[in-house]
Design a protein around this motif. Structure first.
Motif, PDB file in Angstrom:
ATOM      1  N   THR A 135     -47.583  27.235 -35.905  1.00 49.86           N
ATOM      2  CA  THR A 135     -46.296  26.906 -35.280  1.00 49.86           C
ATOM      3  C   THR A 135     -45.327  28.077 -35.324  1.00 49.86           C
ATOM      4  O   THR A 135     -44.312  28.068 -34.617  1.00 49.86           O
ATOM      5  CB  THR A 135     -45.635  25.706 -35.971  1.00 49.86           C
ATOM      6  OG1 THR A 135     -45.370  26.031 -37.348  1.00 49.86           O
ATOM      7  CG2 THR A 135     -46.517  24.462 -35.895  1.00 49.86           C
ATOM      8  N   ALA A 138     -45.977  33.724 -32.008  1.00 49.65           N
ATOM      9  CA  ALA A 138     -45.209  34.069 -30.814  1.00 49.65           C
ATOM     10  C   ALA A 138     -45.944  33.672 -29.540  1.00 49.65           C
ATOM     11  O   ALA A 138     -45.317  33.271 -28.553  1.00 49.65           O
ATOM     12  CB  ALA A 138     -44.915  35.567 -30.799  1.00 49.65           C
ATOM     13  N   GLU A 140     -47.748  31.659 -26.738  1.00 45.01           N
ATOM     14  CA  GLU A 140     -47.493  30.278 -26.311  1.00 45.01           C
ATOM     15  C   GLU A 140     -48.617  29.322 -26.690  1.00 45.01           C
ATOM     16  O   GLU A 140     -48.370  28.224 -27.201  1.00 45.01           O
ATOM     17  CB  GLU A 140     -47.284  30.232 -24.794  1.00 45.01           C
ATOM     18  CG  GLU A 140     -46.967  28.839 -24.265  1.00 45.01           C
ATOM     19  CD  GLU A 140     -46.616  28.818 -22.791  1.00 45.01           C
ATOM     20  OE1 GLU A 140     -46.115  27.772 -22.316  1.00 45.01           O
ATOM     21  OE2 GLU A 140     -46.833  29.847 -22.107  1.00 45.01           O
ATOM     22  N   LYS A 143     -49.208  28.946 -30.554  1.00 43.31           N
ATOM     23  CA  LYS A 143     -48.161  28.085 -31.100  1.00 43.31           C
ATOM     24  C   LYS A 143     -48.422  26.633 -30.712  1.00 43.31           C
ATOM     25  O   LYS A 143     -48.278  25.723 -31.542  1.00 43.31           O
ATOM     26  CB  LYS A 143     -46.792  28.531 -30.597  1.00 43.31           C
ATOM     27  CG  LYS A 143     -45.613  27.831 -31.259  1.00 43.31           C
ATOM     28  CD  LYS A 143     -44.311  28.514 -30.895  1.00 43.31           C
ATOM     29  CE  LYS A 143     -43.140  27.885 -31.631  1.00 43.31           C
ATOM     30  NZ  LYS A 143     -41.875  28.603 -31.365  1.00 43.31           N
ATOM     31  N   GLU A 175     -38.620  24.246 -34.502  1.00 47.99           N
ATOM     32  CA  GLU A 175     -39.180  24.886 -33.314  1.00 47.99           C
ATOM     33  C   GLU A 175     -38.831  24.191 -32.008  1.00 47.99           C
ATOM     34  O   GLU A 175     -39.299  24.601 -30.944  1.00 47.99           O
ATOM     35  CB  GLU A 175     -40.706  24.966 -33.444  1.00 47.99           C
ATOM     36  CG  GLU A 175     -41.196  25.749 -34.651  1.00 47.99           C
ATOM     37  CD  GLU A 175     -40.809  27.218 -34.605  1.00 47.99           C
ATOM     38  OE1 GLU A 175     -40.526  27.738 -33.502  1.00 47.99           O
ATOM     39  OE2 GLU A 175     -40.780  27.850 -35.689  1.00 47.99           O
ATOM     40  N   ASP A 178     -37.810  25.911 -28.421  1.00 44.14           N
ATOM     41  CA  ASP A 178     -38.694  26.740 -27.592  1.00 44.14           C
ATOM     42  C   ASP A 178     -38.800  26.137 -26.198  1.00 44.14           C
ATOM     43  O   ASP A 178     -39.289  25.027 -26.024  1.00 44.14           O
ATOM     44  CB  ASP A 178     -40.079  26.830 -28.246  1.00 44.14           C
ATOM     45  CG  ASP A 178     -40.922  27.963 -27.684  1.00 44.14           C
ATOM     46  OD1 ASP A 178     -40.924  28.138 -26.443  1.00 44.14           O
ATOM     47  OD2 ASP A 178     -41.597  28.653 -28.468  1.00 44.14           O
ATOM     48  N   GLU A 179     -38.353  26.893 -25.204  1.00 45.32           N
ATOM     49  CA  GLU A 179     -38.288  26.381 -23.836  1.00 45.32           C
ATOM     50  C   GLU A 179     -39.616  26.456 -23.090  1.00 45.32           C
ATOM     51  O   GLU A 179     -39.750  25.889 -22.003  1.00 45.32           O
ATOM     52  CB  GLU A 179     -37.235  27.160 -23.037  1.00 45.32           C
ATOM     53  CG  GLU A 179     -35.808  26.940 -23.497  1.00 45.32           C
ATOM     54  CD  GLU A 179     -35.235  25.617 -23.017  1.00 45.32           C
ATOM     55  OE1 GLU A 179     -35.905  24.936 -22.207  1.00 45.32           O
ATOM     56  OE2 GLU A 179     -34.131  25.263 -23.453  1.00 45.32           O
ATOM     57  N   ARG A 180     -40.595  27.133 -23.631  1.00 47.39           N
ATOM     58  CA  ARG A 180     -41.855  27.291 -22.907  1.00 47.39           C
ATOM     59  C   ARG A 180     -42.536  25.933 -22.730  1.00 47.39           C
ATOM     60  O   ARG A 180     -42.676  25.164 -23.688  1.00 47.39           O
ATOM     61  CB  ARG A 180     -42.752  28.282 -23.631  1.00 47.39           C
ATOM     62  CG  ARG A 180     -42.228  29.714 -23.559  1.00 47.39           C
ATOM     63  CD  ARG A 180     -43.061  30.661 -24.374  1.00 47.39           C
ATOM     64  NE  ARG A 180     -42.983  30.372 -25.808  1.00 47.39           N
ATOM     65  CZ  ARG A 180     -43.634  31.069 -26.731  1.00 47.39           C
ATOM     66  NH1 ARG A 180     -44.413  32.076 -26.372  1.00 47.39           N
ATOM     67  NH2 ARG A 180     -43.505  30.751 -28.007  1.00 47.39           N
ATOM     68  N   VAL A 183     -45.339  24.672 -25.027  1.00 44.20           N
ATOM     69  CA  VAL A 183     -44.917  24.522 -26.416  1.00 44.20           C
ATOM     70  C   VAL A 183     -44.071  23.263 -26.567  1.00 44.20           C
ATOM     71  O   VAL A 183     -44.343  22.418 -27.426  1.00 44.20           O
ATOM     72  CB  VAL A 183     -44.130  25.752 -26.914  1.00 44.20           C
ATOM     73  CG1 VAL A 183     -43.567  25.487 -28.320  1.00 44.20           C
ATOM     74  CG2 VAL A 183     -45.017  26.983 -26.938  1.00 44.20           C
ATOM     75  N   ARG A 184     -43.057  23.124 -25.736  1.00 48.63           N
ATOM     76  CA  ARG A 184     -42.160  21.965 -25.904  1.00 48.63           C
ATOM     77  C   ARG A 184     -42.906  20.644 -25.709  1.00 48.63           C
ATOM     78  O   ARG A 184     -42.619  19.661 -26.396  1.00 48.63           O
ATOM     79  CB  ARG A 184     -40.960  22.056 -24.962  1.00 48.63           C
ATOM     80  CG  ARG A 184     -41.241  21.900 -23.493  1.00 48.63           C
ATOM     81  CD  ARG A 184     -40.003  22.148 -22.640  1.00 48.63           C
ATOM     82  NE  ARG A 184     -40.289  22.022 -21.239  1.00 48.63           N
ATOM     83  CZ  ARG A 184     -40.093  20.907 -20.519  1.00 48.63           C
ATOM     84  NH1 ARG A 184     -39.594  19.839 -21.098  1.00 48.63           N
ATOM     85  NH2 ARG A 184     -40.386  20.866 -19.237  1.00 48.63           N
TER      86      ARG A 184
END
Length: 253
Positions: A135, A138, A140, A143, A175, A178-180, A183-184
């Protein structure tokens, strides 16, 4: 020159004859351009992919059986379909932390990430260790792997203490900004699965989501809103209350 596969009278290939070249040849035969295009529309893009459907991969994995050495070699081909199949035929008891570290670096889409975590990594001895560690990555999809593992552990690891999940809720709050996209979505997935495990964790997950809802972070607010709809919903609450009653009856009995 294509590899020729010897088949018995029923059309099946003896398990002892499977090797990397033959498996790749069969995957190529089973794949379709239509499936490659469909996978791309759902965000599954890879440099090398044949487009084998999941039902065909399931049937193929069953035909091959467990074969850890073959799985390791299939993963090293870098072919998307072969990587998913590798996770299905490898033996969880033989998975090392070192293997997990090598493979996580090859996660290049959500399918290779989630498929490997679902079929293999969730059952490995180092699953919890890697869930927490990844988690912080870096990359994507590395994570995402940490949160996907937590989501599967919440469903698969029946013996885990609540304390592990309570600790992971803190990671989710850390975490959630995180806008990716991938990931979100995985953060949300882990939060929802933890919150569906039992009443205690449901309350803790709801509290975490409510805190996230107050943050001035778009991703955190989306994660919170989506999770709360399910975790506070009637279906989840009724199921968890039913679980609680059954446990009370067992204790009283």
């Amino acid at each position: 020159m294509p590899t020729t596969l010897r088949r018995n009278k029923g059309g099946a290939i003896p398990a002892a004859e499977w090797d990397v070249e033959r498996v790749v040849a069969e995957l190529r035969r089973l794949g379709t351009k239509h499936n490659v295009e469909g996978m791309a529309r759902y965000g599954i893009r890879a440099k090398k992919v044949f487009g084998v459907s999941k039902p065909k991969l399931d049937a193929f994995a069953k035909k091959i059986g467990k074969n850890h050495a073959l799985g390791l070699r299939l993963w090293s081909t870098g072919i998307q379909d072969a990587k998913i199949l590798a996770g299905m035929i490898c033996e969880p008891g033989k998975v090392t932390a070192a293997q997990m570290e090598l493979w996580v670096r090859d996660f290049d889409n959500w399918d290779s990430c989630d498929g490997t975590c679902c079929h293999l990594f969730v059952f490995a001895d180092a699953a919890w260790e890697k869930a927490f560690a990844w988690t912080k990555r870096a990359d994507e999809f590395q994570k995402r792997g940490g949160f996907a593992l937590a989501a599967y552990l919440a469903y698969r690891d029946k013996a885990a203490e609540d304390a592990k999940y309570l600790s992971f809720l803190k990671v989710i709050e850390r975490e959630a900004g995180d806008e990716r996209n991938f990931v979100r979505k995985a953060v949300n997935w882990a939060l929802r699965n933890i919150g569906k495990r039992n009443l205690k964790l449901n309350r803790a997950a709801i509290d975490a989501a409510r805190r996230l809802r107050k943050k001035d972070l778009r991703a955190a607010r989306w994660i919170a809103a989506d999770a709360l709809r399910e975790l506070e919903g009637e279906a989840v609450q009724e199921r968890l209350r039913g679980k609680g009653k059954k446990r009370d009856d067992i204790v009283k009995g």
